[in-house]
Design a protein around this motif. Sequence first.
Motif, PDB file in Angstrom:
ATOM      1  N   LYS A 102       0.881  -0.845  -0.034  1.00 50.14           N
ATOM      2  CA  LYS A 102      -0.275   0.061   0.207  1.00 50.14           C
ATOM      3  C   LYS A 102       0.985   1.246  -0.216  1.00 50.14           C
ATOM      4  O   LYS A 102       0.453   2.566  -0.270  1.00 50.14           O
ATOM      5  N   MET A 119      -5.384  12.872  -4.311  1.00 49.18           N
ATOM      6  CA  MET A 119      -5.964  13.269  -3.545  1.00 49.18           C
ATOM      7  C   MET A 119      -7.082  11.427  -3.326  1.00 49.18           C
ATOM      8  O   MET A 119      -7.454  11.047  -2.363  1.00 49.18           O
ATOM      9  N   ALA A 121      -4.907   8.506  -3.259  1.00 48.10           N
ATOM     10  CA  ALA A 121      -3.799   8.197  -2.444  1.00 48.10           C
ATOM     11  C   ALA A 121      -3.958   8.933  -0.306  1.00 48.10           C
ATOM     12  O   ALA A 121      -4.155   7.649  -0.051  1.00 48.10           O
ATOM     13  N   SER A 122      -4.640   9.857  -0.912  1.00 50.43           N
ATOM     14  CA  SER A 122      -4.907   9.750   0.998  1.00 50.43           C
ATOM     15  C   SER A 122      -5.542   9.321   1.669  1.00 50.43           C
ATOM     16  O   SER A 122      -5.718   9.164   2.249  1.00 50.43           O
ATOM     17  N   ALA A 125      -5.116   5.787   2.194  1.00 47.17           N
ATOM     18  CA  ALA A 125      -4.150   5.938   3.619  1.00 47.17           C
ATOM     19  C   ALA A 125      -4.748   5.901   4.416  1.00 47.17           C
ATOM     20  O   ALA A 125      -4.440   5.055   5.438  1.00 47.17           O
ATOM     21  N   LEU A 126      -5.378   6.789   4.797  1.00 45.55           N
ATOM     22  CA  LEU A 126      -7.155   7.314   5.545  1.00 45.55           C
ATOM     23  C   LEU A 126      -7.331   5.544   5.794  1.00 45.55           C
ATOM     24  O   LEU A 126      -7.495   5.543   6.446  1.00 45.55           O
ATOM     25  N   MET A 129      -6.030   2.909   7.321  1.00 50.49           N
ATOM     26  CA  MET A 129      -6.232   2.847   8.416  1.00 50.49           C
ATOM     27  C   MET A 129      -6.612   3.152   9.400  1.00 50.49           C
ATOM     28  O   MET A 129      -6.237   2.274  10.464  1.00 50.49           O
ATOM     29  N   PHE A 130      -7.935   2.647   8.939  1.00 53.38           N
ATOM     30  CA  PHE A 130      -8.525   2.635  10.157  1.00 53.38           C
ATOM     31  C   PHE A 130      -9.288   1.126   9.607  1.00 53.38           C
ATOM     32  O   PHE A 130     -10.089   0.521  10.996  1.00 53.38           O
ATOM     33  N   GLU A 132      -7.275  -1.202  10.301  1.00 51.81           N
ATOM     34  CA  GLU A 132      -6.205  -1.921  10.872  1.00 51.81           C
ATOM     35  C   GLU A 132      -6.568  -2.355  12.058  1.00 51.81           C
ATOM     36  O   GLU A 132      -6.484  -3.708  12.065  1.00 51.81           O
ATOM     37  N   PRO A 133      -7.235  -2.234  12.753  1.00 52.14           N
ATOM     38  CA  PRO A 133      -7.126  -2.348  13.792  1.00 52.14           C
ATOM     39  C   PRO A 133      -8.975  -3.049  14.212  1.00 52.14           C
ATOM     40  O   PRO A 133      -8.271  -4.135  15.168  1.00 52.14           O
ATOM     41  N   PHE A 136      -6.859  -6.586  13.654  1.00 57.55           N
ATOM     42  CA  PHE A 136      -5.960  -6.697  14.209  1.00 57.55           C
ATOM     43  C   PHE A 136      -6.950  -7.121  15.823  1.00 57.55           C
ATOM     44  O   PHE A 136      -6.325  -8.324  16.222  1.00 57.55           O
ATOM     45  N   ILE A 137      -7.996  -6.944  15.969  1.00 51.83           N
ATOM     46  CA  ILE A 137      -8.581  -7.200  17.095  1.00 51.83           C
ATOM     47  C   ILE A 137      -9.638  -8.318  16.697  1.00 51.83           C
ATOM     48  O   ILE A 137      -9.749  -9.222  17.773  1.00 51.83           O
ATOM     49  N   PRO A 276     -14.874   7.048   7.261  1.00 52.13           N
ATOM     50  CA  PRO A 276     -14.603   6.692   8.103  1.00 52.13           C
ATOM     51  C   PRO A 276     -15.506   6.106   9.325  1.00 52.13           C
ATOM     52  O   PRO A 276     -14.591   5.676   9.855  1.00 52.13           O
TER      53      PRO A 276
ATOM     54  N   SER B 431      -1.655  -1.441  15.730  1.00 51.23           N
ATOM     55  CA  SER B 431      -2.230  -0.811  14.794  1.00 51.23           C
ATOM     56  C   SER B 431      -1.890   0.029  13.840  1.00 51.23           C
ATOM     57  O   SER B 431      -1.996   0.691  12.756  1.00 51.23           O
ATOM     58  N   GLY B 435      -0.004   2.156  10.899  1.00 44.77           N
ATOM     59  CA  GLY B 435      -1.478   2.844   9.771  1.00 44.77           C
ATOM     60  C   GLY B 435      -0.590   4.435   9.790  1.00 44.77           C
ATOM     61  O   GLY B 435      -0.924   4.664   8.830  1.00 44.77           O
ATOM     62  N   LEU B 439       0.849   6.877   6.336  1.00 42.45           N
ATOM     63  CA  LEU B 439       0.260   7.893   6.320  1.00 42.45           C
ATOM     64  C   LEU B 439       0.843   9.234   6.630  1.00 42.45           C
ATOM     65  O   LEU B 439       1.408  10.238   5.363  1.00 42.45           O
ATOM     66  N   TYR B 567      -1.394  17.923  -5.328  1.00 41.06           N
ATOM     67  CA  TYR B 567      -1.422  17.911  -3.775  1.00 41.06           C
ATOM     68  C   TYR B 567      -0.809  18.139  -3.223  1.00 41.06           C
ATOM     69  O   TYR B 567       0.424  18.009  -3.870  1.00 41.06           O
ATOM     70  N   PHE B 572      -2.602  16.494   1.506  1.00 43.84           N
ATOM     71  CA  PHE B 572      -3.165  14.589   1.805  1.00 43.84           C
ATOM     72  C   PHE B 572      -3.806  14.476   3.364  1.00 43.84           C
ATOM     73  O   PHE B 572      -4.518  13.509   3.275  1.00 43.84           O
TER      74      PHE B 572
END
Lengths: 301, 664
Positions: A102, A119, A121-122, A125-126, A129-130, A132-133, A136-137, A276, B431, B435, B439, B567, B572
């Motif tokens: 990623k 845009m 890519a941002s 990534a976001l 990231m959300f 992931e938990p 893992f949980i 999100p 984690s 993450g 970013l 950007y 970002f």
Amino acid sequence: MLSLILILIAATFFSGIIIRTKSLASGRKGPGIFQPVSDVIRLFRKGVVYSKTTSFIFRIAPTIYFASIIMAMLTIPFGQNKGIISFDGDFIFFAYVLALGKFFSIIGALDTGSSFEGMGASREALYSMFAEPAFFILMGSLALLSGHTSFYQIFAALHLGSQISYALAILATFVLLMIAMIESSRMPIDDPKTHLELTMIHEVMILDNSGFDLGLILTAGYLKFAIYGALIVNLFIGSIPLQYSVPSFFAIQFLLAVSIGLIESFMARFRMSHNPQFIVALTSVSLLIFFAVLLILEKFI
Amino acid sequence: MAEFVSSGWIIMFVALFVIYFVPKNSKSLIAIAAVLLNAGVTSWIALPAIFGHAFELTLNAGSFLGNILIRIDDLSAWFILIINFTSVTGVIYGKGYMKAYDNSPFKLTLHWWLFIIFNLSMVWVCILQNGFAFLLAWEIMSLSSMLLVIFDYKNGKTLKAGMKYLGQMHISVVFLTIGFIWVYSDTGSFDFESIRSFFSTNNHVWLFLIFFAGFGLKAGFIPLRGWLPLAHPAAPSHISGVMSGVIVKLGIYGIFRIIGFLQSDYIVPGVLILFLSLITGIYGILNAAIHRDFKRILAYCTIENIGIIGIGIGIGLIGMGNGSPVMYYLGFGGALLHVLNHSLFKSLLFFSAGAVYQQTHTRNMERLGGLIKSMPQTAVLFLIWAIAIGGIPPFNGFVSEFVIYSGLIEGLKSNSLPQIILFVISLAGLSTIVGLSLLTFSKAFGTIFLDTARETLPHKPKEAGYLMLIAQYLIVLVMLSVAFYPQLYLNATREILMGVSNFEYLSLSAFSSHSAKISSINMYSILLIGLTSLLWLLRSQVLKQKSQQIDTTWNCGYLAPNSRMQYTGKSFSKPLVKIFNFLMIERKQFLDLEPGKNFSTKRKYLSACYDFIEIRFSNFFVNRMVYSANCFSFTQNGRIQSYDLYGIIFILAMFILTFFNILV
């Protein structure tokens, strides 16, 4: 080894079935289920166009992305058969090696200097990231339930205790399916068929890729689906003998593909700002699984 | 062996003397020689110490301090080796970096003086086993590093950062002094061993917490981390590299030292540290994600990594409390390994960021872009640490994070419900940290090195000097050795952990099976690299026969894009700021269009993110303190007579109080 072959086979038809389902649902006949594969083969034969602003990062990113997916695929077991890579904590390796891919796809997109790709890519990534938990949980709870810490051992020992674990497996299926949708940028997070760059996530990141590189990225996408599908299958087939588990593997993969197709046909995508919230809500489903595991293990006094 | 220890002082004084007299362009050479010599000597003692041959020496320091025990055990040795390596690369890099200041020899002299003193004081912090002497070394270290930070003292912001650093370091010293005096009043000795006897008779955690507060200030745990994001960006890059790589770690060293003396009550501090570290980690990386000053990003990222190290320490402590040797090993071992890893990639990080700063003279990443074309080597180095610090394979960050993860998963086997819940939350938290760092660093790398230049810079940037690159390649070499041969480092941490506490039943078999497992991940990293290169070969073979075109980026049909349309880092991370707007305070400054006016003229728009803890808590206390201190400002009237009067009053008070036996 077995899981590797099965995943490779599943990957050839998974996306085709999604597309076919969507076509049928909208009253069209649709392409054959191996159309995505022939698309990729066509791309592999084509030449490439690079943007002037790009550097070697853009050229190497798809390769690393693809390699990371292959590595992740090697960790997946199949029932009583180990994956090629199997060690305690391999699910951490799985998540992290996907993260490497990623990372490179994100910086590859940023390398083009296009604001649209930035845009996408941002957002990628976001959202990842959300997500992931939740993963893992979920894996932590399954590790707690089974008392093991590698994919193979967790899945092999999951249903040895009681039958309630099948209920957990269904909840876990939901979580994994949603993670798969987020990771592959499908509905309800992202609409792969949208034609507006402003609302894309994954599709907009690969706008500038062409030829061989695009082929790698698409193949990686097909594999990703099959990998998550295989994880879901593993939740159920722990101790089932091979002659039943292999057909059920394909049956479940088929079902998943059809249900993804149906979801995409009958559901609208979320508003970008609601994504999100949805993804974080997924973490709470994971927490639900965790508390159920605590109940099963009678840790609550 | 005693000569070796005292040789440090001799080398220092000789170097200080020589630096003063040599011409300006050889000052840095002398500094390099001195640091190398010092590093060589101390590493000579530290290397055997790490494998169990502790070195001990008693120094008679006069009637006041008494006998000071100097001891290099494996824990000290681990940190000494880290200090030495970082200082050596720092001083080599510094020679390249300070070239721009060749016209101010006085500043250079002072700078290299302080660097040598700073280096030596850090080593002494690790080897002194006497509270009082330790505080002296600690103080010298803080002062010299503060003076190094304010190298650019004519800049008000730098000076302010230095003052803040100085202030907070002294709060830390106050805590440590209270801790040592408490032990002294109870046992009558400043020796470190007396802390052990104190803990064996008194079972309270308060002393531990006081020490933790003192060392935690240095390390940068929340909410004690105010100095970090200010001091690191202000200092010259090799100083911030060494500070972030090592000084912060000495706080961790102190915490480890104190943990070694704990006799019971492991769980409460363990849970506390784990929880605090989790918040520290998430808070640090959240702030790192939103800033556009890239050195500040790195400073916040230090806070995040301290959080990760702290998570390891917490796991280890809980493992000690639960009597689980595996958790003890995985937690503390992961923390120690991450200390090493972080010192490696954080110094690399500041060094390559420094190279960017040196070439562009800006720390604002929104003004940069496309540097990969003019500084390809720096870009690759930057990319390497970005991957390493994100903790993703195949580099060294993954190894230590994997160990810590394994510790967390091991912790799930615990029998107590609160612990299990804490560990699962930590799993999710860790984690999330990873993450977010993905970013952050894709943003930093993308904005600084990729795209095209967003602004025309006064000078055309070119590749950094060879000395600066050599220092960075050295670090990369060690990083790769951690990534691909972790056995060596894992064995060292095991030796340290055998010695660090009285936790005796660390069974060899439990260790070796775990260490084998952890070492096996390097094979998979190699496999990953092999697979990638194989694919790359295949790709280049296929593409050889195909047509390759170069064209403009696809801009959805728009034909006149310019570099300002790209950007930015801010855009970002904007979605993240929006989601966490309760934690990240964004303030904007702009003028709205006045009613009745239809056309806007050229206007300014400012937006900046502020530190939540700074704004909501620290500033509140500081403002109150300043307010109450202002009530006494009449005493500072600048008249010598008044100051004499204060002296007389003080002396009289001492007499009278002693006379009436109030002051014992």
